[in-house]
Scaffold this active site. Structure first.
Site, PDB file in Angstrom:
ATOM      1  N   HIS A  34      -0.944  10.821  -2.149  1.00 20.77           N
ATOM      2  CA  HIS A  34      -2.241  10.384  -1.645  1.00 20.77           C
ATOM      3  C   HIS A  34      -3.184  11.545  -1.349  1.00 20.77           C
ATOM      4  O   HIS A  34      -4.319  11.582  -1.822  1.00 20.77           O
ATOM      5  CB  HIS A  34      -2.075   9.540  -0.386  1.00 20.77           C
ATOM      6  CG  HIS A  34      -3.379   9.122   0.223  1.00 20.77           C
ATOM      7  ND1 HIS A  34      -4.025   9.861   1.193  1.00 20.77           N
ATOM      8  CD2 HIS A  34      -4.164   8.040  -0.010  1.00 20.77           C
ATOM      9  CE1 HIS A  34      -5.144   9.258   1.533  1.00 20.77           C
ATOM     10  NE2 HIS A  34      -5.262   8.151   0.813  1.00 20.77           N
ATOM     11  N   HIS A  94       0.821  -1.207   0.000  1.00 21.65           N
ATOM     12  CA  HIS A  94       0.000   0.000   0.000  1.00 21.65           C
ATOM     13  C   HIS A  94       0.859   1.263   0.000  1.00 21.65           C
ATOM     14  O   HIS A  94       1.602   1.512   0.946  1.00 21.65           O
ATOM     15  CB  HIS A  94      -0.889  -0.027   1.248  1.00 21.65           C
ATOM     16  CG  HIS A  94      -1.858   1.084   1.359  1.00 21.65           C
ATOM     17  ND1 HIS A  94      -1.924   1.897   2.459  1.00 21.65           N
ATOM     18  CD2 HIS A  94      -2.817   1.515   0.507  1.00 21.65           C
ATOM     19  CE1 HIS A  94      -2.885   2.782   2.304  1.00 21.65           C
ATOM     20  NE2 HIS A  94      -3.449   2.575   1.125  1.00 21.65           N
ATOM     21  N   GLU A 121      -4.279   3.893  -8.341  1.00 18.18           N
ATOM     22  CA  GLU A 121      -5.529   4.547  -7.951  1.00 18.18           C
ATOM     23  C   GLU A 121      -5.606   5.956  -8.521  1.00 18.18           C
ATOM     24  O   GLU A 121      -4.717   6.782  -8.305  1.00 18.18           O
ATOM     25  CB  GLU A 121      -5.673   4.615  -6.434  1.00 18.18           C
ATOM     26  CG  GLU A 121      -6.984   5.298  -6.024  1.00 18.18           C
ATOM     27  CD  GLU A 121      -7.213   5.361  -4.525  1.00 18.18           C
ATOM     28  OE1 GLU A 121      -8.115   6.117  -4.113  1.00 18.18           O
ATOM     29  OE2 GLU A 121      -6.498   4.670  -3.782  1.00 18.18           O
ATOM     30  N   ASP A 161      -1.146   6.290  -5.678  1.00 17.71           N
ATOM     31  CA  ASP A 161      -2.213   7.268  -5.881  1.00 17.71           C
ATOM     32  C   ASP A 161      -1.732   8.312  -6.881  1.00 17.71           C
ATOM     33  O   ASP A 161      -0.621   8.832  -6.763  1.00 17.71           O
ATOM     34  CB  ASP A 161      -2.559   7.966  -4.564  1.00 17.71           C
ATOM     35  CG  ASP A 161      -2.924   6.976  -3.466  1.00 17.71           C
ATOM     36  OD1 ASP A 161      -4.066   6.489  -3.476  1.00 17.71           O
ATOM     37  OD2 ASP A 161      -2.061   6.704  -2.608  1.00 17.71           O
ATOM     38  N   GLU A 215       0.805  -0.510  -4.751  1.00 22.42           N
ATOM     39  CA  GLU A 215      -0.343   0.366  -4.974  1.00 22.42           C
ATOM     40  C   GLU A 215       0.122   1.807  -4.874  1.00 22.42           C
ATOM     41  O   GLU A 215       1.024   2.108  -4.087  1.00 22.42           O
ATOM     42  CB  GLU A 215      -1.425   0.060  -3.931  1.00 22.42           C
ATOM     43  CG  GLU A 215      -2.723   0.825  -4.098  1.00 22.42           C
ATOM     44  CD  GLU A 215      -2.819   2.083  -3.240  1.00 22.42           C
ATOM     45  OE1 GLU A 215      -3.862   2.752  -3.296  1.00 22.42           O
ATOM     46  OE2 GLU A 215      -1.837   2.397  -2.513  1.00 22.42           O
TER      47      GLU A 215
END
Length: 289
Positions: free
Chosen positions: A82, A40, A150, A69, A67
Site C-alpha cells: 500500500h 480491503h 488498485e 495495491d 482488494e
C-alpha cells in the site's frame, strides 16, 4: 440514461427521489441485491495487509472479492504494497538501515523479498513476505476469488498500466474463466483512462467522489465511482447509477472503508454495489442480518 445524453435536470430529479426514500429502502427499490463484500488489502483487520495470509483469511471469512495495491520495484517487478515506503509494514529499517526513506521504487525485488512483512502485525505472522503481483494472483485464483486491483501512485511508475495488464494477460486473467472477476481502480484519472485505452474490455473504478456534473466525462472510461463511505449519501449513489459506463451498464459505487455493522447497514441502505472493508466477516453478517 446514457452519460453523453444525461442532463442536469434528470440528475437533480434522481437525487431528489433518492432523498425522499427511506435510506434502508434504496437498494431494495433498485434490485434487491445486497452489496458485494470486498476485503480491503485482504482481511486486513485479521492478518497483515496485502499479504497472502490476508487473502487466505478473507477466503476463510467468506469474502468473494479482495482488494490490493500494486507498485513497482527498482528493477521493474510488480509487488503488492500500500505505502510508497516499506517502513510501516516491514522491517526494512533493520535490514537496510542506511537506505532511508525506504521507498519501494528504490529497492529491487530481491531486496524486498528479504523483508519481514508480518511481524509488525503479530508474532504469529513473522516471516510473511511482500508478495509479487504474480504470487498474489495465484493465491486469489486458488480461492476462486475476484480482484479489485488498485494501481497505487501510478505517477511514480510510468508505464505501470501496460505492465500490469500484460502480467494479468500472461496469468490468464483475461480468459473466460476470469470473466467478471477483475476491476482495476485508481485515484489516477490518467492511469484509468490509459487502462481503458489499452484494454477496453477491462472494468475500471475511479477512487474518490467527483462532482455529479463531472460524471459524464468519467463514464467514458470508468465503470465504477468508489468514494469514502463518509462522503456518501443516497442521493449521490442514485445520481451515479443514472449514468451508463463504457460497457453499457449503469455506473456502480463501492464505498471504502466500512468496518462496523452499523456503518455497513447504513451504506447498504444508500444502494451501493460494493462495500470495501477490513472486517469482511462483520460486514457479511450485518448485511445478512
Amino acid at each position: 440514461m446514457h452519460a453523453r445524453a444525461a442532463t442536469a435536470l434528470s440528475t437533480a430529479l434522481l437525487g431528489t427521489a433518492a432523498l425522499l426514500l427511506p435510506a434502508t429502502d434504496v437498494r431494495a427499490v433498485e434490485d434487491g441485491t445486497p452489496p458485494e463484500v470486498i476485503a480491503h488489502r485482504g482481511a486486513s483487520a485479521h492478518a497483515p495487509e496485502n499479504t497472502l495470509a490476508a487473502v487466505d483469511k478473507a477466503a476463510a471469512l467468506g469474502a468473494v472479492w479482495v482488494e490490493n495495491d500494486v507498485q513497482r520495484t527498482k528493477d521493474g517487478a510488480l509487488v503488492v504494497l500500500h505505502d510508497d515506503s516499506l517502513r510501516r509494514t516491514t522491517d526494512v529499517e533493520e535490514v537496510f538501515p542506511g537506505r532511508a526513506p525506504w521507498k519501494v521504487k528504490d529497492f529491487t525485488a530481491a531486496e524486498i523479498s528479504r523483508l519481514d512483512a508480518g511481524s509488525w502485525f503479530g508474532a504469529s505472522y513473522a516471516g510473511a513476505r511482500v508478495p509479487t503481483l504474480r504470487q498474489y494472483l495465484h493465491r486469489v485464483d486458488l480461492h476462486h476469488q475476484k480482484l479489485l486491483l488498485e494501481l497505487k501512485n501510478p505517477e511514480l511508475y510510468p508505464g505501470i498500466e501496460g505492465q500490469t495488464l500484460k502480467l494479468l494477460s500472461n496469468e490468464g486473467w483475461f480468459d473466460r474463466r476470469h470473466e467478471n472477476r477483475l476491476v482495476v481502480q485508481s485515484f489516477g484519472v490518467a492511469a484509468l483512462r490509459t487502462v481503458h485505452e489499452l484494454k477496453p474490455g477491462v472494468r475500471t473504478g475511479l477512487l474518490g467522489k467527483p462532482a455529479v456534473a463531472d460524471l459524464p466525462a468519467y463514464a467514458d472510461f470508468a465503470d465504477q465511482i468508489n468514494p469514502s463511505y463518509t462522503a456518501l449519501s443516497a442521493a449521490y449513489v442514485s445520481a451515479v447509477h443514472a449514468f451508463t459506463g463504457p460497457h453499457g451498464r449503469p455506473l456502480e459505487v463501492s464505498a471504502w472503508t466500512v468496518n462496523t455493522a452499523e456503518a455497513a447497514r447504513r451504506v447498504a441502505g444508500y444502494g451501493v454495489d460494493g462495500i470495501i472493508t477490513n472486517e469482511p466477516g462483520v460486514v457479511r453478517d450485518a448485511l445478512a442480518g
